[in-house]
Write an enzyme that holds these catalytic residues in place. Structure first.
Site, mmCIF file in Angstrom:
data_model
loop_
_atom_site.group_PDB
_atom_site.id
_atom_site.type_symbol
_atom_site.label_atom_id
_atom_site.label_comp_id
_atom_site.label_asym_id
_atom_site.label_seq_id
_atom_site.Cartn_x
_atom_site.Cartn_y
_atom_site.Cartn_z
ATOM 1 N N ASP A 238 112.841 72.267 13.219
ATOM 2 C CA ASP A 238 112.561 72.540 14.258
ATOM 3 C C ASP A 238 113.428 72.041 15.296
ATOM 4 O O ASP A 238 114.692 72.191 15.298
ATOM 5 C CB ASP A 238 110.951 72.290 14.201
ATOM 6 N N TYR A 387 109.984 74.230 25.470
ATOM 7 C CA TYR A 387 110.369 75.680 25.294
ATOM 8 C C TYR A 387 110.883 76.160 26.617
ATOM 9 O O TYR A 387 111.824 76.803 26.617
ATOM 10 C CB TYR A 387 109.062 76.215 24.688
ATOM 11 N N HIS A 444 108.049 75.208 6.742
ATOM 12 C CA HIS A 444 108.632 74.916 7.732
ATOM 13 C C HIS A 444 108.566 73.478 7.848
ATOM 14 O O HIS A 444 109.555 72.677 8.465
ATOM 15 C CB HIS A 444 107.818 75.575 8.935
#
Length: 468
Positions: A238, A387, A444
């Site tokens: 990630d 982000y 993930h």
């Protein structure tokens, strides 16, 4: 021989000016190819830069000491949590909707009931404190990390390894893999450093705009230097994969090896050609049968599925503080927001299940401990801002996107990862792939889901790199 004679006759049939022009063109073409080959072999790096993310103006000097840290809680903190949980107002789910609309509130109520009546946060705080915690000031921020050393043993090679988490995870994701990495493996053992990204958990949040993966990478490089490590290994998934990749780009001479369990495809003609030809003649474009199974049908798996799963990304990359107001104030809202990701990102098929398959791979204690790290530190909004900072401009135009990675690289491709990247695609960016593994299961959250599988792959990669 006949073709050579024809070429020879054709060349000498030209006048002197044409012969000179043709010769010059050939030399230029050869020179260009030689330049491109040399450029490809050259180890490139990106500027490290400098930053200050603390309150106010940067002082003339900064405290560089490393301080011990202990996770603490209080009855008041727990009572406040319970009061907020008790005031939760739920919406009823649609019939037979599973997790297709997000978390299913029928199942969420069961999780919250366990959280309220059975989950023991004080016990989990003791679990967190089983490993040594530290903090140190870097670029104006208190950076939190755990530092786990292996038991002393004769004739073993201790290798420094930094593990970096992502969102919505934390350093706690690595608690099950730490014992596997700090035990001896035929003479190889790791000394592990797990930092919290600034703005996540116990690391202080940046006070100024612009804190992106490049800034995090620089801070973590400074952390390793402060701890006395001149060469080390890196591992991430990630955001951790992006940050560790940036670290390898900034100081390739310090990074002995880079291991990733998330790596995304780039764009370009080679990828386009693979998408067009891959389903029919995969061997012509460097794809294996397993690549074909994981990648195709391309638009269903790599466009529509991504659109279904990235609504959060668009919110966090544009207006994180707005969404943060809700999830930072409601513990149940926060749990719903985070746990839904641990459901679908572990396996997209979990969206069809009423319980989201959450307890197939995780215990409620582990899931809620991760949620509590966000809740007790009030760090969900600052974690979401990461982000925004990384998508303020086109990521494909950033210097790190235009620079190759030349350090030895190991890639672990988990089958339920959101996007599969074949080795032939990864090689466009990662120029020195030592190992590429099709992992047999997992999604993930590699370290959290399948710690043994991931540990084995890291160890195998390091042994190849170290030539054990």
């Amino acid at each position: 021989m006949q073709r050579l004679q024809v070429l020879k006759d054709s060349f000498f049939g030209l006048d002197a000016h044409q012969q000179l022009l043709l010769t010059g063109s050939a030399v230029a073409a050869g020179g260009f190819l030689a330049y491109m080959l040399l450029k490809r072999r050259k180890v490139e790096s990106i500027p490290i830069g400098e930053g200050w993310w603390g309150v106010g103006v940067k002082p003339f000097s900064e405290d560089t000491k490393v301080y011990s840290f202990e996770v603490k809680t209080s009855d008041k903190e727990i009572e406040d949590l319970y009061e907020r949980i008790d005031r939760t107002r739920y919406a009823d789910p649609l019939e037979d909707s599973g997790f297709q609309y997000g978390i299913n509130t029928t199942y969420l109520k069961k999780v919250v009931s366990y959280w309220r009546h059975e989950f023991d946060w004080k016990k989990q705080v003791a679990v967190l404190n089983q490993h040594p915690h530290f903090k140190t000031k870097i670029e104006g921020l208190d950076v939190h990390f755990i530092h786990v050393r292996p038991p002393h043993r004769e004739n073993q090679k201790v290798l420094p390894l930094m593990l970096v988490h992502g969102w919505p995870g934390s350093f706690y994701e690595f608690y099950k893999i730490l014992p596997l990495l700090t035990q001896n493996h035929d003479g190889v053992v790791f000394e592990v450093i797990c930092p919290s990204i600034p703005g996540y958990g116990y690391s202080e949040a940046p006070h100024k705009q612009g804190f992106d993966s490049l800034a995090a990478a620089r801070i973590f490089l400074k952390l390793m230097e402060r701890l006395g490590f001149t060469q080390f290994y890196l591992q991430g998934g990630d955001w951790g994969a992006v940050i560790t990749t940036n670290m390898a780009q900034m100081k390739p001479h310090c990074v002995k090896g880079l291991h990733l369990n998330m790596f995304t495809p780039t764009s370009g003609f080679k990828i386009l050609l693979s998408i067009m030809i891959g389903p029919y003649l995969p061997f012509l474009v460097g794809l294996s049968r397993e690549d074909v199974r994981r990648v195709f049908p391309y638009f269903e798996k790599n466009v529509w599925e991504i659109l279904r799963e990235t609504g959060y990304l668009h919110i966090q990359a544009t207006k994180p503080d707005t969404a943060g107001c809700g999830v930072n104030d409601s513990p149940v809202g926060l749990a719903a927001y985070i746990l839904e990701k641990f459901s679908s990102w572990t396996d997209l098929k979990n969206r069809s299940l009423e319980d989201g398959g959450l307890e197939r791979k995780f215990s409620l204690d582990d899931l809620l401990t991760n949620v509590m790290i966000y809740w007790t530190t009030g760090s969900i909004t600052s974690s979401m801002r990461f982000y925004k900072e990384n998508f303020k401009s086109d990521p494909n135009k950033r210097i790190d996107a235009r620079t190759g990675i030349f350090v030895p690289t190991g890639l672990a491709a988990f089958p339920a990862e959101l996007v599969h990247c074949p080795k032939s695609w990864a090689q466009i960016r990662y120029r020195n792939i030592v190992s590429y593994t099709f992992m047999p299961r997992g999604g993930h959250f590699g370290a959290f889901e399948e710690p043994q599988l991931l540990a084995d792959d890291i160890i195998s990669f390091v042994k190849k790199t170290e030539k054990f």
